[in-house]
Write an enzyme that holds these catalytic residues in place. Sequence first.
Site, PDB file in Angstrom:
ATOM      1  N   GLU A 190      62.046  21.007 100.695  1.00  9.35           N
ATOM      2  CA  GLU A 190      61.843  21.480 103.173  1.00  9.35           C
ATOM      3  C   GLU A 190      62.406  20.963 103.519  1.00  9.35           C
ATOM      4  O   GLU A 190      62.573  22.170 103.750  1.00  9.35           O
ATOM      5  CB  GLU A 190      60.634  20.259 102.613  1.00  9.35           C
ATOM      6  CG  GLU A 190      59.585  20.138 103.579  1.00  9.35           C
ATOM      7  CD  GLU A 190      58.603  20.090 103.911  1.00  9.35           C
ATOM      8  OE1 GLU A 190      58.039  21.509 103.008  1.00  9.35           O
ATOM      9  OE2 GLU A 190      57.804  20.036 105.472  1.00  9.35           O
ATOM     10  N   ASP A 191      63.575  20.663 103.266  1.00  6.09           N
ATOM     11  CA  ASP A 191      64.263  20.699 104.483  1.00  6.09           C
ATOM     12  C   ASP A 191      65.779  21.314 104.351  1.00  6.09           C
ATOM     13  O   ASP A 191      66.576  20.763 105.326  1.00  6.09           O
ATOM     14  CB  ASP A 191      64.484  19.184 104.665  1.00  6.09           C
ATOM     15  CG  ASP A 191      63.023  18.241 105.181  1.00  6.09           C
ATOM     16  OD1 ASP A 191      62.324  18.925 105.823  1.00  6.09           O
ATOM     17  OD2 ASP A 191      62.907  16.980 104.880  1.00  6.09           O
TER      18      ASP A 191
ATOM     19  N   ASP B 137      57.891   7.110  98.594  1.00  7.77           N
ATOM     20  CA  ASP B 137      58.441   8.369  99.648  1.00  7.77           C
ATOM     21  C   ASP B 137      57.586   7.542 100.830  1.00  7.77           C
ATOM     22  O   ASP B 137      58.087   7.197 102.015  1.00  7.77           O
ATOM     23  CB  ASP B 137      57.933   9.743  99.603  1.00  7.77           C
ATOM     24  CG  ASP B 137      58.256  10.557 101.228  1.00  7.77           C
ATOM     25  OD1 ASP B 137      59.942  10.306 101.634  1.00  7.77           O
ATOM     26  OD2 ASP B 137      57.436  11.337 101.042  1.00  7.77           O
TER      27      ASP B 137
HETATM   28 MN    MN Z   1      60.873  11.807 102.571  1.00  2.00          MN
END
Ligand code: MN
Length: 724
Positions: A76-77, A139
């Site tokens: 994702e990042d 998370d």
């Molecule tokens: Mn996370």
Amino acid sequence: MFLIHDLCKLLEAYLDTDQVKDVYRAYLYGAEAHDGQTRQTGEPYIYHPLAVARILAEMRMDANTLIAAILHDVIEDTPVGKEEVKNEFGEEVAELVDGVTKLTQVKFGSKAEAQAENFRKMILAMVKDIRVILIKLADRLHNMRTLGVMRPDKQRRIGRETLEIYAPIAKRLGMQHISRELEDLGFRAQYPMRQRVLEKAVKKARGNRKEIVEKIRISLEERLRQEGMDVPVVGREKHLWSIYDKMRNKGLSFEEVSDVYGFRIIADSVDTCYRALGVVHNLYKPVPGRFKDYIAIPKTNGYQSLHTVLFGPYGGPIEVQIRTEDMERVAQAGIAAHWMYKTGKATPGLASEWLKGLLEIQKYAGNSQEFLENVKIDLFPDEVYVFTPDGDILNIPRGATVIDLAYAIHTDLGNTCVAAKIDRHLAPLRSVLGNGQTVEIITAPGARPNPVWLNFVVTGKARSNIRHFLKQMKDEEAQELGRRLMNKALAPLALELDKIPQGALDTLLEYLHVPSLEQLLEDVSLGNRVASLVARQLADIVDAEEEGGSRAMEEKKKGMLGRYTPAWLRSGQERQAMRPLAIRGTEGSVVTFAKCCRPIPGDSILGFVSSGRGIVIHTRSCSNVREFRDNPERWVDVQWEEDVEGNFPVDIRVDTANQRGVLATVAATIAEQDSNIENVSIDERDGLYSSMSFTISVHNRVHLAQVLRRIRAIDSVVRIARGK
Ligand code: MN
């Protein structure tokens, strides 16, 4: 600060050295991928995934879950893709990371409270591996623990999402430990003021009650010891959110909710649990109806325990939970306990039948997909979740079709649906829906339910609505046909139903013991009463009333009906003058077409009134017609109305030379002529010739002739004929 060697130390307690090394390698990889990124707290980004891995390590999760946890944000990042993760750490880790990424991308947007439950289930339905959810929960837990740095409005939004989505999922999976923390953190984030007030109130109450709690605890423990059970009794406090939730949902005051003393007894065996229960019930009187045996009958999420409530010595009830250590572990870790038992170094001995069952499934299923499907069926049996085009989520039973969904949304939608788009592709009404599909229902004005639907709908709502509609249609159609039959029978008597005085009709109904004219018309149309006979009786009554004198009427009522000779018998010729009944093809189920001869518009036809079924239409050339000769009163003269529209089934027989693809050619030819094939059977007589029987639909004789002509033109067709 929790660092990578702290994590490794945790892992060494239950993982192999090689596995710990892999986790360490994942850390180096993740740290490099996130290099330069920081969290809002200002610390390097990698501390977050590391903390997530820690939460999962404390739950004794397996090595791949921990590696995926450390890498959960890289797709994702960071520029790292799924392929690279796969090359570096294998397929399983890549799938886990990818799964978490996909969950992150689903946004919980709907404001509707009711959507939350469906959204939760949707999330569970989406993932292929339940560990994806465990990583996501860890998370979320770490994000909630560090939420303080966010803007207040963002805190509230994330708090609400946690309360509505993630905490209930954790609860559903039996993970009490995680769900409680998520709830309290979510509470603080969404309702900071209320949380502070309540926290203060709880602290104060705790101070006041401290002595009493300790007294009860010691008396329980001592009594158990006297009976030879050296088991710990611990005081148990409700967490803030559950107090708030109870006050809000049950309209209770803080005192009413908190004026309860909770204790937990951890026994060394199931046997001890039941013995301890006896001791406890002996010490304080149990409140009737409050005992629950979740050991014998575990909750669906695997939770096992004995629950009882006692009358306390200081006012305020005492709630007691009794369970073994294994049961306690499952109660806290829920589904995660499954991996706890799997990774060799955990305490052996299984607490719950549920977990045992899951392990069996895992062993035999062999893949995690099937395992998860079983878990899902355990948790939410028989439910499927689909999207509407607007993004709303609806749940329907497993096996439900487009029609079930349409009726679930609205009865009118069900009654007028003709097709659907599933994930934007056109699909038939009988399609069974699957999780996560987007379904759009297509309707047409004037469309109506088909009796065939009853063969494949699965919901009671669809079934009863279709039945109701068909019944209503049938009633209306029957009345309409009954009216036409009656008028046809009355015409030679120079009468018309609408012009008959109400008094005469009432007399007739009374005489026949029929409650209403509608009922009488239905009876006539279905062949339960013969129209000509009813017409004669009615004519008698009309004549008698015209003759006047209620005395004459009375006589007639006394069973002398029929003595009077009606007009049509007098003339003798009237029968020939009767105009035939016009058949439109749209009469519905009260007019049916015989399967023996399958009449189509243009055929010369006649009708036979058969009891309970209305009028059955045959062709005049049908061999079965001869059999009806003995019942002339049941014949009805019928003819096709001009310009009948619609599709009528007809049988045709095609003899062909055996050649590759001949069936396909014939079928294509039929379709080209705007005719549908409703049925086909093939009878291969020898190696050279085949005989194919089709039931096709045509508009009329002209249409049929056109279809036959085209088929005859095909090379390999030897003979063609309309079937009998
Ligand atoms: Mn996370």
